[in-house]
Scaffold this motif. Structure first.
Motif, PDB file in Angstrom:
ATOM      1  N   ASP A   1       0.828  -1.212   0.000  1.00  0.00           N
ATOM      2  CA  ASP A   1       0.000   0.000   0.000  1.00  0.00           C
ATOM      3  C   ASP A   1       0.860   1.258   0.000  1.00  0.00           C
ATOM      4  OD1 ASP A   1      -2.328  -1.485  -0.035  1.00  0.00           O
ATOM      5  OD2 ASP A   1      -2.711  -1.274   2.131  1.00  0.00           O
ATOM      6  N   GLU A   2       1.919   1.255   0.811  1.00  0.00           N
ATOM      7  CA  GLU A   2       2.817   2.409   0.867  1.00  0.00           C
ATOM      8  C   GLU A   2       3.544   2.604  -0.461  1.00  0.00           C
ATOM      9  OE1 GLU A   2       5.397   1.841   4.234  1.00  0.00           O
ATOM     10  OE2 GLU A   2       3.724   1.863   5.646  1.00  0.00           O
ATOM     11  N   ALA A   3       3.998   1.504  -1.061  1.00  0.00           N
ATOM     12  CA  ALA A   3       4.688   1.599  -2.342  1.00  0.00           C
ATOM     13  C   ALA A   3       3.755   2.166  -3.417  1.00  0.00           C
ATOM     14  CB  ALA A   3       5.218   0.231  -2.770  1.00  0.00           C
ATOM     15  N   LEU A   4       2.503   1.730  -3.406  1.00  0.00           N
ATOM     16  CA  LEU A   4       1.524   2.273  -4.359  1.00  0.00           C
ATOM     17  C   LEU A   4       1.297   3.758  -4.121  1.00  0.00           C
ATOM     18  CD1 LEU A   4      -1.135  -0.586  -4.481  1.00  0.00           C
ATOM     19  CD2 LEU A   4       0.312   0.195  -6.368  1.00  0.00           C
ATOM     20  N   ALA A   5       1.161   4.145  -2.869  1.00  0.00           N
ATOM     21  CA  ALA A   5       0.922   5.549  -2.538  1.00  0.00           C
ATOM     22  C   ALA A   5       2.094   6.430  -2.968  1.00  0.00           C
ATOM     23  CB  ALA A   5       0.670   5.705  -1.045  1.00  0.00           C
ATOM     24  N   GLN A   6       3.309   5.877  -2.903  1.00  0.00           N
ATOM     25  CA  GLN A   6       4.505   6.636  -3.276  1.00  0.00           C
ATOM     26  C   GLN A   6       4.834   6.500  -4.757  1.00  0.00           C
ATOM     27  OE1 GLN A   6       7.534   5.149  -0.658  1.00  0.00           O
ATOM     28  NE2 GLN A   6       6.591   6.022   1.175  1.00  0.00           N
ATOM     29  N   GLY A   7       4.134   5.628  -5.452  1.00  0.00           N
ATOM     30  CA  GLY A   7       4.409   5.416  -6.872  1.00  0.00           C
ATOM     31  C   GLY A   7       5.712   4.682  -7.124  1.00  0.00           C
TER      32      GLY A   7
END
Length: 60
Positions: free
Chosen positions: A37-43
């Protein structure tokens, strides 16, 4: 009687190990999902790919 006690203790030990293994697997899986989720949020596509590959290796 002693053989039964040893067998019983062995079975209890195996059951405890199975419970612990499942708890650790669940904790790690949840941690990976949060990191995804964090990786997605940070792109961060590279981190996303790494984490999804790791999740696949867990068989979840």
């Amino acid at each position: 009687m002693d053989n039964m006690k040893v067998a019983y203790e062995t079975m209890l030990g195996l059951a405890a190990e199975m419970v612990l293994d499942e708890a650790l697997r669940k904790y790690r899986t949840e941690s990976i999902y949060k990191a995804i989720d964090e990786a997605l949020a940070q792109g961060d596509a590279g981190k996303f790919k790494q984490l999804t590959d790791e999740l696949k290796s867990f068989g979840s």
